[in-house]
Design a protein around this motif. Sequence first.
Motif, PDB file in Angstrom:
ATOM      1  N   PHE A 125      29.549  49.596   2.542  1.00 19.81           N
ATOM      2  CA  PHE A 125      28.242  49.233   3.082  1.00 19.81           C
ATOM      3  C   PHE A 125      27.970  49.978   4.383  1.00 19.81           C
ATOM      4  N   LEU A 140      25.240  52.898   5.150  1.00 18.77           N
ATOM      5  CA  LEU A 140      24.237  52.619   6.176  1.00 18.77           C
ATOM      6  C   LEU A 140      24.126  53.760   7.184  1.00 18.77           C
ATOM      7  N   TRP A 178      16.873  49.941  11.080  1.00 17.68           N
ATOM      8  CA  TRP A 178      16.505  48.609  10.620  1.00 17.68           C
ATOM      9  C   TRP A 178      15.392  48.598   9.579  1.00 17.68           C
ATOM     10  N   LEU A 238      18.702  50.165   6.377  1.00 21.43           N
ATOM     11  CA  LEU A 238      19.235  48.853   6.014  1.00 21.43           C
ATOM     12  C   LEU A 238      18.570  48.275   4.763  1.00 21.43           C
ATOM     13  N   PRO A 239      17.236  48.289   4.640  1.00 23.84           N
ATOM     14  CA  PRO A 239      16.642  47.788   3.396  1.00 23.84           C
ATOM     15  C   PRO A 239      17.062  48.600   2.167  1.00 23.84           C
ATOM     16  N   ARG A 240      17.250  49.902   2.325  1.00 22.26           N
ATOM     17  CA  ARG A 240      17.667  50.741   1.200  1.00 22.26           C
ATOM     18  C   ARG A 240      19.076  50.383   0.742  1.00 22.26           C
ATOM     19  N   VAL A 241      19.985  50.154   1.668  1.00 20.82           N
ATOM     20  CA  VAL A 241      21.360  49.811   1.308  1.00 20.82           C
ATOM     21  C   VAL A 241      21.417  48.409   0.693  1.00 20.82           C
ATOM     22  N   ILE A 242      20.671  47.461   1.260  1.00 21.65           N
ATOM     23  CA  ILE A 242      20.646  46.107   0.701  1.00 21.65           C
ATOM     24  C   ILE A 242      20.028  46.122  -0.696  1.00 21.65           C
ATOM     25  N   ASN A 243      18.985  46.923  -0.888  1.00 20.85           N
ATOM     26  CA  ASN A 243      18.374  47.049  -2.213  1.00 20.85           C
ATOM     27  C   ASN A 243      19.375  47.617  -3.215  1.00 20.85           C
ATOM     28  N   LEU A 281      22.681  47.315  -3.062  1.00 22.75           N
ATOM     29  CA  LEU A 281      23.664  46.262  -3.336  1.00 22.75           C
ATOM     30  C   LEU A 281      23.114  45.225  -4.308  1.00 22.75           C
ATOM     31  N   MET A 282      21.874  44.822  -4.102  1.00 21.97           N
ATOM     32  CA  MET A 282      21.281  43.816  -4.978  1.00 21.97           C
ATOM     33  C   MET A 282      21.070  44.361  -6.385  1.00 21.97           C
TER      34      MET A 282
END
Length: 151
Positions: free
Chosen positions: A23, A27, A53, A57-62, A64-65
């Motif tokens: 992660f 990031l 931010w 971050l939204p790209r990495v969280i997307n 992962l999801m």
Amino acid sequence: MTFRVNTLLLHLSVWILVLIPVFLFCLFVQPGSVSVQMLLNGFDDPILSSILWEVRLPRVINGLMTGGALAVSGLVLQLIVRNPLAEPYILGISSGASFGAILPLILGASLFSFQIGGAFTGAVLVMVVVYFTGLRYGRIDNGRLLLGGVM
């Protein structure tokens, strides 16, 4: 095969320990002119803070999801078929999604959102048809399910 809580906790802890560095790597290490050192030292700079931010971050969280959703859907498919080698091609779900994605183009709708919606609708419709084809006396018959998917 027995279910052991200790084994499950061991596997989960190992995967979480692997996930954290991946992660952070995803990031901070991406194309662009902003280095890791600039991001770590430059949270006072609004541009660097915004890049971290609001973009990364939204790209990495997307990611992962999305990966988690694909893993869960693959697991559910393998549990339904009771075969660890099951894939969407066996049940025709991928073919239904392909047909649903190309149908709006044939009908003259060139918006990309119509293709996405068509692909999702095609996959769900084929999945429902194959599921009801595989039902026999209220239970899923694997042979009928696989033959319905191959058809």
